[in-house]
Design a protein around this motif. Structure first.
Motif, PDB file in Angstrom:
ATOM      1  N   LEU A 225      12.727   7.286  -0.047  1.00 11.53           N
ATOM      2  CA  LEU A 225      11.882   6.369   0.721  1.00 11.53           C
ATOM      3  C   LEU A 225      12.114   4.942   0.263  1.00 11.53           C
ATOM      4  O   LEU A 225      12.288   4.026   1.067  1.00 11.53           O
ATOM      5  N   PHE A 264      -1.531   4.064  -5.471  1.00  8.60           N
ATOM      6  CA  PHE A 264      -1.138   3.613  -4.132  1.00  8.60           C
ATOM      7  C   PHE A 264       0.202   2.885  -4.128  1.00  8.60           C
ATOM      8  O   PHE A 264       0.453   2.041  -3.285  1.00  8.60           O
ATOM      9  N   LEU A 266       3.100   3.620  -3.223  1.00  6.69           N
ATOM     10  CA  LEU A 266       3.856   3.728  -1.983  1.00  6.69           C
ATOM     11  C   LEU A 266       3.363   2.723  -0.954  1.00  6.69           C
ATOM     12  O   LEU A 266       4.144   2.154  -0.192  1.00  6.69           O
ATOM     13  N   LEU A 267       2.053   2.489  -0.953  1.00  6.03           N
ATOM     14  CA  LEU A 267       1.481   1.600   0.053  1.00  6.03           C
ATOM     15  C   LEU A 267       1.936   0.159  -0.156  1.00  6.03           C
ATOM     16  O   LEU A 267       2.156  -0.567   0.809  1.00  6.03           O
ATOM     17  N   PHE A 270       5.313  -0.100   1.144  1.00  5.32           N
ATOM     18  CA  PHE A 270       5.221  -0.043   2.597  1.00  5.32           C
ATOM     19  C   PHE A 270       4.786  -1.392   3.161  1.00  5.32           C
ATOM     20  O   PHE A 270       5.312  -1.865   4.174  1.00  5.32           O
ATOM     21  N   TYR A 273       7.647  -3.662   3.204  1.00  5.45           N
ATOM     22  CA  TYR A 273       8.523  -3.295   4.320  1.00  5.45           C
ATOM     23  C   TYR A 273       8.001  -3.883   5.622  1.00  5.45           C
ATOM     24  O   TYR A 273       8.746  -4.509   6.380  1.00  5.45           O
TER      25      TYR A 273
ATOM     26  N   LEU B  72       8.992  10.125  12.455  1.00  7.84           N
ATOM     27  CA  LEU B  72       9.122  11.188  11.460  1.00  7.84           C
ATOM     28  C   LEU B  72       7.805  11.421  10.738  1.00  7.84           C
ATOM     29  O   LEU B  72       7.743  12.134   9.758  1.00  7.84           O
ATOM     30  N   ILE B 128      12.104   5.045   9.785  1.00  4.28           N
ATOM     31  CA  ILE B 128      11.769   4.898   8.368  1.00  4.28           C
ATOM     32  C   ILE B 128      10.294   4.566   8.200  1.00  4.28           C
ATOM     33  O   ILE B 128       9.605   5.114   7.347  1.00  4.28           O
ATOM     34  N   ALA B 129       9.796   3.663   9.061  1.00  7.18           N
ATOM     35  CA  ALA B 129       8.390   3.274   8.954  1.00  7.18           C
ATOM     36  C   ALA B 129       7.482   4.473   9.173  1.00  7.18           C
ATOM     37  O   ALA B 129       6.513   4.668   8.437  1.00  7.18           O
ATOM     38  N   LEU B 131       8.155   7.590   8.672  1.00  2.00           N
ATOM     39  CA  LEU B 131       8.255   8.467   7.504  1.00  2.00           C
ATOM     40  C   LEU B 131       7.313   7.985   6.404  1.00  2.00           C
ATOM     41  O   LEU B 131       6.587   8.770   5.782  1.00  2.00           O
ATOM     42  N   LEU B 132       7.305   6.657   6.183  1.00  2.00           N
ATOM     43  CA  LEU B 132       6.411   6.083   5.178  1.00  2.00           C
ATOM     44  C   LEU B 132       4.951   6.283   5.570  1.00  2.00           C
ATOM     45  O   LEU B 132       4.107   6.580   4.725  1.00  2.00           O
ATOM     46  N   ILE B 133       4.650   6.103   6.869  1.00  2.00           N
ATOM     47  CA  ILE B 133       3.272   6.228   7.320  1.00  2.00           C
ATOM     48  C   ILE B 133       2.746   7.630   7.080  1.00  2.00           C
ATOM     49  O   ILE B 133       1.646   7.826   6.570  1.00  2.00           O
ATOM     50  N   ILE B 135       3.532   9.754   4.878  1.00  2.00           N
ATOM     51  CA  ILE B 135       3.222  10.016   3.479  1.00  2.00           C
ATOM     52  C   ILE B 135       2.062   9.140   3.007  1.00  2.00           C
ATOM     53  O   ILE B 135       1.215   9.579   2.234  1.00  2.00           O
ATOM     54  N   SER B 136       1.987   7.886   3.524  1.00  2.00           N
ATOM     55  CA  SER B 136       0.892   7.005   3.114  1.00  2.00           C
ATOM     56  C   SER B 136      -0.455   7.612   3.475  1.00  2.00           C
ATOM     57  O   SER B 136      -1.402   7.563   2.685  1.00  2.00           O
ATOM     58  N   VAL B 139      -1.385  10.162   1.019  1.00  2.00           N
ATOM     59  CA  VAL B 139      -1.778   9.563  -0.254  1.00  2.00           C
ATOM     60  C   VAL B 139      -3.185   8.997  -0.163  1.00  2.00           C
ATOM     61  O   VAL B 139      -4.031   9.207  -1.039  1.00  2.00           O
ATOM     62  N   VAL B 140      -3.475   8.277   0.939  1.00  2.00           N
ATOM     63  CA  VAL B 140      -4.788   7.642   1.064  1.00  2.00           C
ATOM     64  C   VAL B 140      -5.883   8.697   1.159  1.00  2.00           C
ATOM     65  O   VAL B 140      -6.914   8.601   0.491  1.00  2.00           O
ATOM     66  N   ILE B 256       4.058  17.037   5.561  1.00  2.00           N
ATOM     67  CA  ILE B 256       5.268  16.574   6.230  1.00  2.00           C
ATOM     68  C   ILE B 256       5.882  17.686   7.062  1.00  2.00           C
ATOM     69  O   ILE B 256       6.625  17.456   8.006  1.00  2.00           O
TER      70      ILE B 256
END
Lengths: 288, 337
Positions: A225, A264, A266-267, A270, A273, B72, B128-129, B131-133, B135-136, B139-140, B256
């Motif tokens: 990632l 957090f 990863l956030l 992100f 990004y 994704l 890519i964004a 994919l990050l979302i 997982i985010s 996490v949240v 995922i």
């Protein structure tokens, strides 16, 4: 919160950032060459760490010495990937290309899970151990050497791509596949070389990280990632952009974790990004 | 494109290929009648899962198949839907029938927020964004105490079956009908969408953004519209799934694997085709349920190995999915007569 802790976080972030940079450079090289994002990049990293681990656990080879073998294995893996999968989807739609490499990533990860179980492993007592103390800042030796090796490998890659004949041929293929073919550069061979080098970079990073990082089947996801973000941040296809982007991500991750909340991480990456994509969509050094 | 559009508009919607129409009508009646024959609960579960996955895949099909943008992290909307109904039922006693719409609304807002920066750019950025979302969100929600953090929400059980709380403990038949109705409504709406002006514009955006732009189609707006529609299809499935299993946690509803399986079903069945997700779901869901019975509990992700392999093979040999085996003139209405 003292300044020492902040310096410590910056140093840690820098060291992680150099590793991210090398992983991203491999991804970026492959993307620049054939405009395919390798969504299995994290799984290839996982494979390289496992290769290092098994060479240590079965043959007693220290990760430091098994790095050449790991690089070769990963380069071979790249050629296989190109030969059996990528070759067929070069002309396909982007959607199919993404699905295919995504399928590869699922495949590798679940095969690894079946063969090696999802347990956490680590290399016991590697040659590189301990830490260095500079002032009040502690630097783990394995981390330090890993980042230095990654930096050297990064510049080696940069030198290879910009100075050697093969590297220039790679660049020519990246710029215009058909024009390069007219000039006698076989694009299929170049793609295979690109995959071999791109995954070879992952081999270096994974082999060095095996010294201190936990080795498990999902290890690649976070690194991949961050590598994706680094590639977008540095500009798709730009190798030198990956270095800056990797360092930025490493710093954001470790400083964000220190100053706000480590869960957090990863956030924050992100958020970076999103910011870059909104304000500078072509990335910091992008061609597009 | 224009002549086809005129053609589509000039004809009444029911004037479809007669044989296909009667087959579909027959199948729908059969699906409504099936529980009357006394299926055991495993088969009911199997059908419920097929309906659910077909709708989820259809949601992904709208964004990826129609407008050509790959998401994704579609599991995020599934999770939002699941948490919306469970949370509002537990905290305020609001019936899931209302909070389903709330979940759709929140998903739509997130889709707009994500879509505005991301969908202006080429596909890789969006992939890519997302994919990050995906997982985010996981996490949240794992850290968010209000919604139970990592242990998730255990929906308070009603003592007996209740349509108000959408909980049925004695039998799976009501769930079967709820899922079936949502499945039919979604497919009918997406079918309408695929034939509408909007559907044609979305496909124009997918096939050639620049040509679409030159025809005054606002490319990024249409992509965002597709993403919002897609999110709003996904969220109710999360809500219904939460009502079906009654225990949700971030690892389950933001997994995922959800994002993977919707992609796989659509690509397997036929991407960009309204009927693709049905074919994909009715092949893949039984495989996954049976492999869970016979291979489950070993810890090895055997079904995932097959998923990855199938995905690669389909991409190499049949990029248009299994539906491309069916001759085109059966699927589409007769053009000349």
């Amino acid at each position: 919160m003292t300044s020492e802790i902040i310096i410590q976080a910056i140093v840690t972030g820098l060291m992680m950032g150099l590793i991210y940079a090398l992983i991203a450079a491999g991804l970026s090289l492959i993307f620049g060459l054939m405009e395919i994002v390798n969504f299995a990049h994290g799984e290839h990293l996982m494979l390289s760490m496992f290769s290092s681990f098994w060479l240590w656990s079965l043959f007693g080879l220290d990760p430091l010495f098994s790095i050449p073998i790991t690089i070769l294995l990963l380069a071979f893996c790249g050629i296989i990937t190109h030969y059996f999968l990528i070759r067929y989807i070069l002309k396909a739609k982007m959607l199919i290309q993404i699905c295919a490499t995504f399928g590869l990533s699922i495949f590798i990860r679940s095969i690894a899970q079946l063969l090696w179980t999802p347990d956490f492993r680590n290399v016991d007592k590697p040659l590189l151990e301990g830490r260095i103390e500079i002032g009040s800042v502690f630097i783990g030796q394995p981390q330090l050497y890993a980042s230095l090796v990654c930096l050297v490998a990064f510049f080696g890659l940069y030198w290879f791509v910009t100075k050697t004949e093969t590297g220039l041929a790679l660049q020519a293929t990246a710029q215009d596949r058909h024009a390069a073919e007219i000039l006698g550069i076989p694009s299929n061979k170049m793609f295979a070389i690109g995959w071999a080098i791109g995954l070879g970079c992952v081999g270096v990073a994974g082999g060095m990280m095996a010294n201190y990082f936990f080795i498990f089947t999902d290890v690649g996801i976070n690194f991949a990632l961050f590598a994706f973000v680094a590639v977008a941040l540095g500009g798709f296809g730009s190798i030198i952009g990956c270095l800056y982007a990797g360092i930025i991500i490493g710093l954001v991750e470790s400083l964000g974790g220190l100053l706000i909340d480590p869960s957090f991480k990863l956030l924050y990456v992100f958020a970076i990004y999103l910011l870059v994509v909104i304000y500078k969509p072509q990335g910091l050094f992008g061609r597009y | 494109m224009d002549s086809r559009l005129e053609f589509a508009k000039s004809e009444p919607i029911w004037n479809t290929n007669n044989r296909v129409f009667s087959i579909i009508a027959g199948l729908i009646i059969l699906l409504f009648a099936l529980p009357l024959f006394g299926m055991n609960s495993f088969y009911l579960h199997l059908f419920i899962m097929i309906f659910m996955h077909a709708v989820m895949a259809q949601s992904w099909n709208v964004i990826a198949g129609f407008s050509g943008q790959i998401s994704l992290g579609h599991g995020a909307f599934f999770g939002i839907g699941a948490y919306a109904t469970s949370f509002f039922y537990m905290e305020y006693g609001i019936t899931p029938w209302i909070s389903i719409f709330f979940g759709m609304f929140v998903s739509a807002i997130f889709a707009v927020l994500i879509g505005i920066p991301m969908l202006r750019l080429s596909g890789h950025y969006f992939a890519i964004a997302t994919l990050l979302i995906g997982i985010s969100f996981q996490v949240v929600f794992q850290r968010w105490d209000l919604v139970g953090a990592a242990s998730g929400l255990w929906v308070t059980m009603t003592p007996e079956d209740s349509w108000f709380a959408l909980q049925f403990h004695s039998s799976k038949v009501p769930y079967y009908y709820v899922f079936l109705v949502f499945f039919l409504i979604t497919f009918f709406l997406v079918w309408l969408l695929s034939r509408s002006k909007l559907g044609y514009r979305l496909r124009a955006v997918r096939d050639d953004p620049q040509a679409a732009l030159s025809l005054c189609i606002n490319v990024s707006n249409y992509k965002i519209i597709a993403y919002v529609i897609s999110a709003m299809i996904m969220a109710p499935m999360g809500s219904l799934f939460a009502q079906y299993i009654l225990i949700i946690d971030p690892d389950r509803v933001f997994n995922i694997e959800i994002s993977i399986i919707v992609l796989l079903i659509t690509v397997l069945g036929g991407i960009g085709n309204v009927w693709g997700p049905i074919i994909g779901a009715s092949i893949l869901v039984p495989i996954s349920e049976y492999s869970r019975i016979y291979l489950g509990g070993t810890g090895g992700a055997v079904d995932l190995i097959f998923y990855g392999l199938i995905l690669m093979i389909i991409c190499i040999f049949r990029p248009n999915g299994l539906i491309s085996f069916i001759p085109k003139d059966i699927l589409e209405r007769k053009k000349q007569r």
